[in-house]
Write a protein that holds these residues in place. Structure first.
Motif, PDB file in Angstrom:
ATOM      1  N   LEU A  16      83.118 -13.085-111.188  1.00 22.15           N
ATOM      2  CA  LEU A  16      83.389 -13.656-109.875  1.00 22.15           C
ATOM      3  C   LEU A  16      84.656 -13.023-109.312  1.00 22.15           C
ATOM      4  O   LEU A  16      85.640 -12.856-110.030  1.00 22.15           O
ATOM      5  CB  LEU A  16      83.595 -15.170-109.966  1.00 22.15           C
ATOM      6  N   THR A  33      88.047 -17.646-101.772  1.00 24.67           N
ATOM      7  CA  THR A  33      86.836 -18.289-102.279  1.00 24.67           C
ATOM      8  C   THR A  33      86.123 -17.362-103.237  1.00 24.67           C
ATOM      9  O   THR A  33      85.897 -16.188-102.925  1.00 24.67           O
ATOM     10  CB  THR A  33      85.887 -18.663-101.124  1.00 24.67           C
ATOM     11  N   GLN A  53      83.245 -15.519-105.255  1.00 21.15           N
ATOM     12  CA  GLN A  53      81.885 -15.080-104.980  1.00 21.15           C
ATOM     13  C   GLN A  53      81.344 -14.374-106.217  1.00 21.15           C
ATOM     14  O   GLN A  53      82.082 -13.669-106.910  1.00 21.15           O
ATOM     15  CB  GLN A  53      81.849 -14.115-103.789  1.00 21.15           C
ATOM     16  N   ILE A 103      80.540 -22.437-108.772  1.00 23.44           N
ATOM     17  CA  ILE A 103      81.151 -22.375-107.447  1.00 23.44           C
ATOM     18  C   ILE A 103      80.749 -23.582-106.618  1.00 23.44           C
ATOM     19  O   ILE A 103      81.585 -24.243-105.979  1.00 23.44           O
ATOM     20  CB  ILE A 103      80.732 -21.078-106.729  1.00 23.44           C
ATOM     21  N   LEU A 105      86.130 -21.247-112.936  1.00 24.70           N
ATOM     22  CA  LEU A 105      87.065 -21.688-111.904  1.00 24.70           C
ATOM     23  C   LEU A 105      88.412 -22.049-112.500  1.00 24.70           C
ATOM     24  O   LEU A 105      89.462 -21.821-111.897  1.00 24.70           O
ATOM     25  CB  LEU A 105      86.485 -22.865-111.121  1.00 24.70           C
TER      26      LEU A 105
END
Length: 242
Positions: free
Chosen positions: A48, A55, A57, A74, A82
């Motif tokens: 990611l 943000t 992706q 996500i 995260l």
């Protein structure tokens, strides 16, 4: 160990190849996840990256299942990936089933895909974080300290490459802007010289009149200078001479 070191060197060379000439971040990150599965005790890998707004992706994965698992993290705003991105620290999950209380959606979907353990490695350089590399296995407790060391080295290498490419892109933009500014400066000097010659002015006075005319007529100085050089504006009107 020698065989693994050779494979690691080969993988790093492939990553280096993606950084020269036609740099493609998609190609670089895909090579990274492929190399991670090739070199380590991982059955799947995903990566990611944060966009301009911070943000995350999904940028690369070794399978559609892995991509969907990354998307799930996500969408639910929860999961090891995260956490690794937010903290800049490695997150090792030796038993995904045991993490169900902490990350229920993630643990459920990972279990359905047959994954039993995973690790999330931050992609960061000093205090700057750009994403996370995630490795998944079908066995519990599969990652050794050596696996994590190599995985982090691969993630760090890719991070440096991506940040370097971004810096290069910014530098190219700055250079283009600088070139434009330098070219404009040349045109302005030419316009000053033409005005000075036409009206018998010194260069400073010619420049002052050029600026005054531009302000009075709501023109950009560069536009007016081009008009002077192209002779599409009345030079006497600028200098005030008949």
């Amino acid at each position: 160990m020698a065989a693994r070191d050779g494979a690691l060197t080969a993988a790093l060379m492939r990553l280096v190849d993606t950084l020269v000439l036609e740099y493609d971040p998609v190609e670089l990150t895909q090579d990274l996840v492929d190399a991670s599965v090739e070199l380590l005790a991982a059955d799947a890998a995903g990566l990611l990256l944060a966009d301009g707004g911070g943000t995350l992706q999904v940028f690369a994965s070794t399978s559609e299942e892995t991509r969907l698992l990354e998307l799930l993290q996500i969408q639910s705003a929860a999961g090891p990936c995260l956490q690794a991105y937010a903290t800049g620290e490695q997150v090792l999950v030796s038993d995904i089933d045991a993490s169900a209380q902490r990350w229920p959606a993630f643990a459920e979907y990972a279990g359905r895909q047959g994954f039993r353990s995973m690790c999330a490695l931050p992609m960061r350089l000093h205090s700057e974080r750009i994403g996370a590399l995630n490795l998944f296995t079908t066995a519990t407790g599969a990652f050794s300290a050596e696996d994590l060391r190599i995985a982090q080295a691969l993630a760090d290498f890719a991070t440096i490459g991506i940040l370097h490419a971004r810096l290069l892109a910014d530098s190219l933009t700055v250079n283009e802007q600088l070139d434009t500014a330098l070219n404009t400066r040349v045109i302005i000097e030419q316009a000053k010289g033409m005005l000075a010659e036409r009206a018998g002015l010194d260069m400073d006075t010619a420049y002052r009149k050029l600026r005054e005319y531009a302000r009075t007529n709501s023109l950009r100085l560069s536009e007016l200078a081009h008009a002077v050089v192209d002779r599409t504006v009345d030079l006497n009107g600028i200098t005030g001479h008949a």
